[in-house]
Scaffold this motif. Structure first.
Motif, PDB file in Angstrom:
ATOM      1  N   ALA A  70       1.077  -1.139  -0.252  1.00 12.43           N
ATOM      2  CA  ALA A  70      -0.119  -0.161   0.235  1.00 12.43           C
ATOM      3  C   ALA A  70       0.905   1.134   0.301  1.00 12.43           C
ATOM      4  CB  ALA A  70      -1.085   0.004   0.840  1.00 12.43           C
ATOM      5  N   CYS A  71       0.694   2.307  -1.280  1.00 13.78           N
ATOM      6  CA  CYS A  71       1.346   3.371  -1.099  1.00 13.78           C
ATOM      7  C   CYS A  71       0.784   4.040  -0.791  1.00 13.78           C
ATOM      8  CB  CYS A  71       2.831   2.877  -2.137  1.00 13.78           C
ATOM      9  SG  CYS A  71       3.469   1.512  -2.839  1.00 13.78           S
ATOM     10  N   LEU A  72       1.379   5.808  -0.484  1.00 16.16           N
ATOM     11  CA  LEU A  72       0.841   6.891  -0.063  1.00 16.16           C
ATOM     12  C   LEU A  72       1.391   7.639  -1.453  1.00 16.16           C
ATOM     13  CD1 LEU A  72      -1.122   9.457   1.168  1.00 16.16           C
ATOM     14  CD2 LEU A  72       0.977   9.152   2.802  1.00 16.16           C
ATOM     15  N   VAL A  73       0.898   8.401  -2.635  1.00 20.21           N
ATOM     16  CA  VAL A  73       1.400   8.973  -3.295  1.00 20.21           C
ATOM     17  C   VAL A  73       1.554  11.050  -2.742  1.00 20.21           C
ATOM     18  CG1 VAL A  73       2.106   7.208  -4.976  1.00 20.21           C
ATOM     19  CG2 VAL A  73      -0.588   8.772  -5.062  1.00 20.21           C
ATOM     20  N   ASP A  74       2.394  11.085  -3.612  1.00 27.27           N
ATOM     21  CA  ASP A  74       2.319  12.459  -3.459  1.00 27.27           C
ATOM     22  C   ASP A  74       1.063  13.424  -4.601  1.00 27.27           C
ATOM     23  OD1 ASP A  74       3.715  12.265  -5.595  1.00 27.27           O
ATOM     24  OD2 ASP A  74       5.472  13.863  -4.745  1.00 27.27           O
ATOM     25  N   SER A  79      -2.731   6.762 -10.377  1.00 25.88           N
ATOM     26  CA  SER A  79      -4.352   6.402  -9.981  1.00 25.88           C
ATOM     27  C   SER A  79      -2.856   5.289  -8.668  1.00 25.88           C
ATOM     28  CB  SER A  79      -4.465   5.453 -10.839  1.00 25.88           C
ATOM     29  OG  SER A  79      -5.286   3.545 -10.647  1.00 25.88           O
ATOM     30  N   GLN A  80      -3.871   5.170  -7.641  1.00 25.81           N
ATOM     31  CA  GLN A  80      -3.593   4.356  -6.582  1.00 25.81           C
ATOM     32  C   GLN A  80      -3.447   2.772  -6.930  1.00 25.81           C
ATOM     33  OE1 GLN A  80      -2.824   5.616  -3.369  1.00 25.81           O
ATOM     34  NE2 GLN A  80      -1.657   3.377  -2.698  1.00 25.81           N
ATOM     35  N   LYS A  81      -3.777   2.396  -7.558  1.00 30.66           N
ATOM     36  CA  LYS A  81      -3.483   1.106  -8.009  1.00 30.66           C
ATOM     37  C   LYS A  81      -2.714   0.700  -9.214  1.00 30.66           C
ATOM     38  CE  LYS A  81      -6.316  -2.867 -10.017  1.00 30.66           C
ATOM     39  NZ  LYS A  81      -7.322  -3.948 -10.669  1.00 30.66           N
ATOM     40  N   VAL A  82      -2.322   1.936 -10.088  1.00 29.24           N
ATOM     41  CA  VAL A  82      -0.949   1.653 -10.663  1.00 29.24           C
ATOM     42  C   VAL A  82      -0.184   1.985  -9.716  1.00 29.24           C
ATOM     43  CG1 VAL A  82       0.672   3.358 -12.719  1.00 29.24           C
ATOM     44  CG2 VAL A  82      -2.485   2.810 -12.973  1.00 29.24           C
ATOM     45  N   ILE A  83      -0.146   2.490  -8.715  1.00 24.44           N
ATOM     46  CA  ILE A  83       0.768   3.221  -8.143  1.00 24.44           C
ATOM     47  C   ILE A  83       1.762   1.823  -7.706  1.00 24.44           C
ATOM     48  CG2 ILE A  83       2.302   4.469  -6.453  1.00 24.44           C
ATOM     49  CD1 ILE A  83       2.441   6.327  -9.520  1.00 24.44           C
ATOM     50  N   ASP A  84       0.478   1.298  -6.784  1.00 27.79           N
ATOM     51  CA  ASP A  84       0.474  -0.196  -5.821  1.00 27.79           C
ATOM     52  C   ASP A  84       1.531  -1.086  -6.508  1.00 27.79           C
ATOM     53  OD1 ASP A  84       0.162   1.389  -3.474  1.00 27.79           O
ATOM     54  OD2 ASP A  84      -2.310   0.610  -4.023  1.00 27.79           O
ATOM     55  N   THR A  85       1.014  -1.191  -7.664  1.00 30.25           N
ATOM     56  CA  THR A  85       1.158  -2.718  -8.977  1.00 30.25           C
ATOM     57  C   THR A  85       2.730  -2.127  -9.327  1.00 30.25           C
ATOM     58  OG1 THR A  85      -1.166  -3.046  -9.740  1.00 30.25           O
ATOM     59  CG2 THR A  85       1.170  -3.965 -10.908  1.00 30.25           C
ATOM     60  N   TYR A  86       3.310  -0.965  -9.764  1.00 24.65           N
ATOM     61  CA  TYR A  86       3.902  -0.565  -9.795  1.00 24.65           C
ATOM     62  C   TYR A  86       5.649  -0.417  -9.075  1.00 24.65           C
ATOM     63  CZ  TYR A  86       8.516   1.974 -11.403  1.00 24.65           C
ATOM     64  OH  TYR A  86       9.102   2.779 -12.025  1.00 24.65           O
ATOM     65  N   CYS A  87       5.422  -0.447  -7.839  1.00 24.88           N
ATOM     66  CA  CYS A  87       6.459  -0.218  -7.086  1.00 24.88           C
ATOM     67  C   CYS A  87       6.203  -1.973  -6.247  1.00 24.88           C
ATOM     68  CB  CYS A  87       5.523   0.333  -5.724  1.00 24.88           C
ATOM     69  SG  CYS A  87       5.588   2.144  -5.789  1.00 24.88           S
ATOM     70  N   PHE A  88       5.040  -2.604  -6.338  1.00 28.77           N
ATOM     71  CA  PHE A  88       5.568  -3.693  -6.434  1.00 28.77           C
ATOM     72  C   PHE A  88       6.260  -5.073  -6.802  1.00 28.77           C
ATOM     73  CE2 PHE A  88       4.002  -8.814  -6.118  1.00 28.77           C
ATOM     74  CZ  PHE A  88       4.316  -9.109  -4.063  1.00 28.77           C
ATOM     75  N   ILE A 253       8.787   0.416   6.050  1.00 23.52           N
ATOM     76  CA  ILE A 253       7.961   1.361   5.685  1.00 23.52           C
ATOM     77  C   ILE A 253       9.119   1.734   4.315  1.00 23.52           C
ATOM     78  CG2 ILE A 253       7.557   3.668   5.735  1.00 23.52           C
ATOM     79  CD1 ILE A 253       5.994   1.826   6.820  1.00 23.52           C
ATOM     80  N   THR A 254       8.589   2.054   2.802  1.00 25.00           N
ATOM     81  CA  THR A 254      10.144   1.754   1.987  1.00 25.00           C
ATOM     82  C   THR A 254       9.551   3.030   1.009  1.00 25.00           C
ATOM     83  OG1 THR A 254       9.167  -0.303   0.345  1.00 25.00           O
ATOM     84  CG2 THR A 254      10.986  -0.318   2.025  1.00 25.00           C
ATOM     85  N   LYS A 255      10.381   3.612   0.368  1.00 22.11           N
ATOM     86  CA  LYS A 255      10.218   4.296  -0.453  1.00 22.11           C
ATOM     87  C   LYS A 255      10.199   4.382  -2.563  1.00 22.11           C
ATOM     88  CE  LYS A 255      11.504   8.406  -0.539  1.00 22.11           C
ATOM     89  NZ  LYS A 255      13.291   9.734  -0.389  1.00 22.11           N
ATOM     90  N   ARG A 269       9.178  13.334 -11.503  1.00 16.74           N
ATOM     91  CA  ARG A 269       8.876  12.387 -10.244  1.00 16.74           C
ATOM     92  C   ARG A 269       8.240  12.398  -9.490  1.00 16.74           C
ATOM     93  NH1 ARG A 269      14.813  10.801  -7.721  1.00 16.74           N
ATOM     94  NH2 ARG A 269      13.668   9.582  -5.625  1.00 16.74           N
ATOM     95  N   HIS A 270       7.043  11.196  -9.242  1.00 16.46           N
ATOM     96  CA  HIS A 270       6.916  11.463  -7.554  1.00 16.46           C
ATOM     97  C   HIS A 270       7.322  10.198  -7.129  1.00 16.46           C
ATOM     98  CE1 HIS A 270       3.657  13.426 -10.000  1.00 16.46           C
ATOM     99  NE2 HIS A 270       3.758  12.492 -11.583  1.00 16.46           N
ATOM    100  N   ASP A 271       7.078  10.553  -5.912  1.00 13.11           N
ATOM    101  CA  ASP A 271       7.916   9.786  -4.630  1.00 13.11           C
ATOM    102  C   ASP A 271       6.363   9.501  -3.880  1.00 13.11           C
ATOM    103  OD1 ASP A 271      10.231   9.880  -4.982  1.00 13.11           O
ATOM    104  OD2 ASP A 271      10.491  11.714  -3.583  1.00 13.11           O
ATOM    105  N   ALA A 272       6.756   7.991  -3.533  1.00  5.90           N
ATOM    106  CA  ALA A 272       5.821   7.358  -2.586  1.00  5.90           C
ATOM    107  C   ALA A 272       6.063   6.795  -1.787  1.00  5.90           C
ATOM    108  CB  ALA A 272       4.757   5.914  -3.265  1.00  5.90           C
ATOM    109  N   LEU A 273       5.682   6.678  -0.355  1.00  6.44           N
ATOM    110  CA  LEU A 273       5.603   6.150   0.966  1.00  6.44           C
ATOM    111  C   LEU A 273       4.912   4.636   0.672  1.00  6.44           C
ATOM    112  CD1 LEU A 273       5.866   8.614   4.111  1.00  6.44           C
ATOM    113  CD2 LEU A 273       8.385   7.237   2.933  1.00  6.44           C
ATOM    114  N   CYS A 274       5.748   3.394   0.741  1.00  9.25           N
ATOM    115  CA  CYS A 274       4.912   2.343   0.574  1.00  9.25           C
ATOM    116  C   CYS A 274       4.760   1.402   2.014  1.00  9.25           C
ATOM    117  CB  CYS A 274       5.543   1.277  -0.383  1.00  9.25           C
ATOM    118  SG  CYS A 274       5.406   2.329  -2.240  1.00  9.25           S
ATOM    119  N   VAL A 275       3.930   0.901   2.001  1.00  9.77           N
ATOM    120  CA  VAL A 275       3.631  -0.042   3.447  1.00  9.77           C
ATOM    121  C   VAL A 275       3.823  -1.547   2.997  1.00  9.77           C
ATOM    122  CG1 VAL A 275       2.289  -0.546   5.249  1.00  9.77           C
ATOM    123  CG2 VAL A 275       2.527   1.440   4.926  1.00  9.77           C
TER     124      VAL A 275
END
Length: 382
Positions: A70-74, A79-88, A253-255, A269-275
């Motif tokens: 689960a990632c927190l984007v700025d 899209s929350q789903k896109v960021i979560d999938t990409y980071c995973f 917690i990671t970036k 560039r968009h940074d996200a904090l991921c749980v």
């Protein structure tokens, strides 16, 4: 029975000698089926295999039943789903230089902070491979047993003929004892290859546990070898002076950095904090694996030292056989047989003794000794 006796005297293979009675062993369930392996050997292909497979299923179920990440984007436009999938599927990262900074004052979360050029960055993408690696490791622990199962041809079960069970009929028991003694006598000295195959499989167990330690260490970025000791030391530190090694190896917690094209075509560039909630489970699994692998490694090394002693030194084999037969049989009988044993015969007798009732095994040794003495007398007269 005349044909069977002639087959024995001509030195035919085991199945020819035990053919009339070997079919009875099929009545016994495979669960209680005797094997020519040791308790430590079974710890590899039973206990360890089941334990690692259970961990694999647990991690897999957790990933599919809950949120893997689960990632927190700025930016609200992402899209929350896109960021979560990409980071995973790509990777997340932490900054080791901030791990000792005070959380909530100097940094938002330990191991995170503003990106600085040329600063060391540790990337984490092992979490999506954990179920697959655990599954392959479980299979590796089963392979030596599978090889031994293919090579031993159920020798121990066929030789026992059910004598590992309580047989009330004394005539039937004596008949099976005589058949076992005939087989042992006429096939004396022919079990070395079979026994050496078992020693090879035991050696494979030792090599496998060492290999799994190396693989796991590489998989976790070289941190696994000292993981358990770090956790133990961490428990003894004062709360304000300790850094949790489980959090460092399995950060929660990671970036994650996501790049895309902006309205003008420039790269944003968009940074996200991921749980990574899955790491709460991973850290416990690998801590348990660390202690279990270490325990199993020590036991396997001790077993191999014991096996080398029995393989190379006949006095060791003699003392072990004397110890097993001292309570129910004659020490002279056990010593006589042990002195005539090479490693293969000794290992077969030792395995039979572990699967048989003590008095029954002592009676078999007594009959075997009598038959050997008669054979020696016949040779001298000839």
């Amino acid at each position: 029975m005349g044909e069977d006796k002639s087959a024995i005297k001509s030195g035919t293979p085991m199945l020819g000698v035990l053919g009339p009675l070997s079919s009875q062993t099929k009545l016994f369930s495979s669960r209680t089926k005797p094997r020519g392996d040791s308790f430590i050997f079974r710890m590899h292909y039973r206990t360890t295999f089941v334990f690692i497979m259970a961990c694999c299923l647990l991690v897999t179920a957790t990933q599919y039943l809950g949120d893997k990440i689960a990632c927190l984007v700025d930016k609200d436009s992402l899209s929350q789903k896109v960021i979560d999938t990409y980071c995973f599927i790509s990777s997340t990262y932490t900054l080791p230089s901030t791990k000792d900074m005070q959380e909530g004052l100097q940094v938002a979360h330990r191991g995170l902070g503003p990106d600085v050029p040329e600063e060391e960055t540790v990337y984490h993408n092992y979490y999506m491979w954990v179920p697959y690696v655990l599954f392959l490791q479980a299979l590796c622990f089963y392979v030596p047993h599978w090889l031994w199962k293919m090579m031993q041809t159920d020798k121990v079960m066929n030789v026992l003929q059910g004598l590992n069970y309580l047989i009330v009929d004394q005539e039937q028991r004596k008949k099976k004892e005589d058949t076992m003694v005939d087989y042992l006598y006429y096939n004396w000295g022919r079990h070395n290859i079979w026994a050496i195959k078992y020693v090879v499989c035991e050696t494979l167990n030792l090599l496998n546990i060492i290999l799994q330690l190396i693989i796991t260490n590489q998989f976790l970025g070289g941190e696994f070898m000292t993981y358990g000791t770090q956790v133990v030391e961490f428990m003894n530190y004062e709360p304000q002076n300790r850094s949790d090694p489980m959090y460092e190896i399995f950060p929660r917690i990671t970036k994650c950095s996501f790049h895309r094209y902006g309205p003008s075509g420039s790269i944003e560039r968009h940074d996200a904090l991921c749980v990574l909630s899955i790491n709460i489970l991973n850290e416990k699994i690998y801590l348990a694996l660390w202690f279990w692998f270490l325990f199993l490694l020590v036991l396997t090394i001790l077993l191999m030292l014991y096996r080398m002693a029995t393989l190379l030194f006949k006095p060791v084999r003699s003392k072990l056989m004397l110890g097993r037969n001292a309570r129910y049989g004659s020490r002279d009988t056990a010593y006589f047989v042990a002195e005539k044993c090479d490693f293969g015969d000794w290992y077969l007798l030792n395995t039979l003794s572990r699967n048989m009732n003590g008095p029954v095994f002592a009676e078999v040794l007594k009959k075997l000794t009598r038959k050997m003495e008669e054979g020696d007398d016949a040779t001298l007269k000839a």
